[in-house]
Design a protein around this motif. Structure first.
Motif, PDB file in Angstrom:
ATOM      1  N   LYS A  13       0.817  -1.214   0.000  1.00  0.00           N
ATOM      2  CA  LYS A  13       0.000   0.000   0.000  1.00  0.00           C
ATOM      3  C   LYS A  13       0.854   1.268   0.000  1.00  0.00           C
ATOM      4  O   LYS A  13       0.415   2.303  -0.469  1.00  0.00           O
ATOM      5  CB  LYS A  13      -0.932   0.014   1.215  1.00  0.00           C
ATOM      6  CG  LYS A  13      -2.043  -1.013   1.145  1.00  0.00           C
ATOM      7  CD  LYS A  13      -2.848  -1.000   2.425  1.00  0.00           C
ATOM      8  CE  LYS A  13      -3.735  -2.196   2.530  1.00  0.00           C
ATOM      9  NZ  LYS A  13      -4.419  -2.283   3.827  1.00  0.00           N
ATOM     10  N   GLN A  14       2.073   1.168   0.526  1.00  0.00           N
ATOM     11  CA  GLN A  14       2.927   2.352   0.625  1.00  0.00           C
ATOM     12  C   GLN A  14       4.005   2.407  -0.468  1.00  0.00           C
ATOM     13  O   GLN A  14       4.867   3.282  -0.431  1.00  0.00           O
ATOM     14  CB  GLN A  14       3.566   2.405   2.006  1.00  0.00           C
ATOM     15  CG  GLN A  14       2.524   2.604   3.093  1.00  0.00           C
ATOM     16  CD  GLN A  14       3.122   2.654   4.475  1.00  0.00           C
ATOM     17  OE1 GLN A  14       4.310   2.802   4.658  1.00  0.00           O
ATOM     18  NE2 GLN A  14       2.270   2.535   5.480  1.00  0.00           N
ATOM     19  N   LYS A  65     -11.216   7.378   0.111  1.00  0.00           N
ATOM     20  CA  LYS A  65     -10.029   6.665   0.607  1.00  0.00           C
ATOM     21  C   LYS A  65      -9.051   6.316  -0.516  1.00  0.00           C
ATOM     22  O   LYS A  65      -7.957   5.826  -0.266  1.00  0.00           O
ATOM     23  CB  LYS A  65     -10.433   5.377   1.332  1.00  0.00           C
ATOM     24  CG  LYS A  65     -11.320   5.595   2.526  1.00  0.00           C
ATOM     25  CD  LYS A  65     -10.613   6.333   3.625  1.00  0.00           C
ATOM     26  CE  LYS A  65     -11.524   6.424   4.845  1.00  0.00           C
ATOM     27  NZ  LYS A  65     -11.067   7.377   5.821  1.00  0.00           N
ATOM     28  N   THR A  67      -6.287   7.014  -3.430  1.00  0.00           N
ATOM     29  CA  THR A  67      -5.255   8.017  -3.652  1.00  0.00           C
ATOM     30  C   THR A  67      -5.520   8.723  -4.979  1.00  0.00           C
ATOM     31  O   THR A  67      -6.292   8.237  -5.814  1.00  0.00           O
ATOM     32  CB  THR A  67      -3.854   7.370  -3.709  1.00  0.00           C
ATOM     33  OG1 THR A  67      -3.755   6.569  -4.886  1.00  0.00           O
ATOM     34  CG2 THR A  67      -3.557   6.544  -2.456  1.00  0.00           C
ATOM     35  N   THR A  68      -4.871   9.846  -5.176  1.00  0.00           N
ATOM     36  CA  THR A  68      -5.002  10.599  -6.424  1.00  0.00           C
ATOM     37  C   THR A  68      -4.601   9.730  -7.615  1.00  0.00           C
ATOM     38  O   THR A  68      -5.269   9.750  -8.658  1.00  0.00           O
ATOM     39  CB  THR A  68      -4.128  11.873  -6.368  1.00  0.00           C
ATOM     40  OG1 THR A  68      -4.510  12.632  -5.230  1.00  0.00           O
ATOM     41  CG2 THR A  68      -4.286  12.714  -7.617  1.00  0.00           C
ATOM     42  N   ASP A  69      -3.522   8.966  -7.468  1.00  0.00           N
ATOM     43  CA  ASP A  69      -3.071   8.072  -8.548  1.00  0.00           C
ATOM     44  C   ASP A  69      -4.105   6.997  -8.852  1.00  0.00           C
ATOM     45  O   ASP A  69      -4.331   6.661 -10.014  1.00  0.00           O
ATOM     46  CB  ASP A  69      -1.749   7.392  -8.189  1.00  0.00           C
ATOM     47  CG  ASP A  69      -0.565   8.340  -8.196  1.00  0.00           C
ATOM     48  OD1 ASP A  69      -0.693   9.460  -8.727  1.00  0.00           O
ATOM     49  OD2 ASP A  69       0.494   7.947  -7.678  1.00  0.00           O
ATOM     50  N   GLU A  70      -4.707   6.434  -7.818  1.00  0.00           N
ATOM     51  CA  GLU A  70      -5.721   5.395  -8.024  1.00  0.00           C
ATOM     52  C   GLU A  70      -6.933   5.966  -8.755  1.00  0.00           C
ATOM     53  O   GLU A  70      -7.449   5.341  -9.682  1.00  0.00           O
ATOM     54  CB  GLU A  70      -6.123   4.768  -6.683  1.00  0.00           C
ATOM     55  CG  GLU A  70      -5.013   3.941  -6.062  1.00  0.00           C
ATOM     56  CD  GLU A  70      -5.253   3.563  -4.611  1.00  0.00           C
ATOM     57  OE1 GLU A  70      -4.572   2.635  -4.138  1.00  0.00           O
ATOM     58  OE2 GLU A  70      -6.105   4.192  -3.938  1.00  0.00           O
TER      59      GLU A  70
END
Length: 180
Positions: A13-14, A65, A67-70
């Motif tokens: 996730k990170q 929830k 991320t911007t990339d997702e």
């Protein structure tokens, strides 16, 4: 969920995803694995007698929830998250995390909700209307050393899903390749 699985999922996730230099990656030791455009399940199965999927977790994720990339890759909508460990002959090979947007699970993609311990790739790549794009890679630092990871977008009937895979220490990726 075991502490080790939790550690792998947290690392996945990170991960700091980057678009690879395709030409350089093709020449690298792990490039063929990271750039695999077809089913990773099928490729892994060539390296074992028994292939298993341990479903670690399945849960809902609200759009806020992501991320911007997702969001850029799959859109801004609620997702089902499926976290698994892929095993060959009892050895943990890949920690996987898939984001399945609600719209992907509608209509022809509805069966994805009921996969259970069946590998995602086994179903997705049987469909003529499937493809992989937007491959990104990362090296994830673990206490035991660096592990390779990739994230890619799969399309099924023109609907996206996002698959992230962390290649664990026992993965055949780090050993000798078996010809197709």
């Amino acid at each position: 969920m075991s502490d080790l699985n939790q550690t792998y999922l947290a690392a996945l996730k990170q991960a700091r995803w980057e678009r690879p230099d395709i030409a350089a990656l093709k020449r690298s030791q792990h490039g063929s694995w990271l750039l695999e455009s077809h089913s990773m399940t099928a490729r892994l199965k060539r390296h074992c007698q028994r292939f298993d999927v341990d479903v670690v977790n399945v849960y809902q994720l609200t759009p806020d929830k992501l991320t911007t990339d997702e969001v850029a890759l799959i859109g801004h909508e609620a997702c089902v998250v499926r976290e698994v460990i892929l095993k060959g002959d009892g050895h943990a090979w890949v920690c996987g995390r898939t984001l399945l947007p609600a719209s992907t699970l509608e209509g022809q993609g509805g069966y994805l909700n009921a996969l259970g311990a069946v590998p995602l790739g086994q179903h997705v790549f049987k469909q003529r209307a499937s493809r992989r794009d937007a491959i990104e890679v990362a090296e994830v630092t673990m206490p035991t050393g660096g592990l390779q990871a990739r994230r890619s977008r799969l399309w099924l009937h023109n609907r996206p899903m996002l698959v992230a895979e962390l290649f664990l220490p026992d993965s055949p990726m780090y050993g000798k390749e078996i010809p197709a």
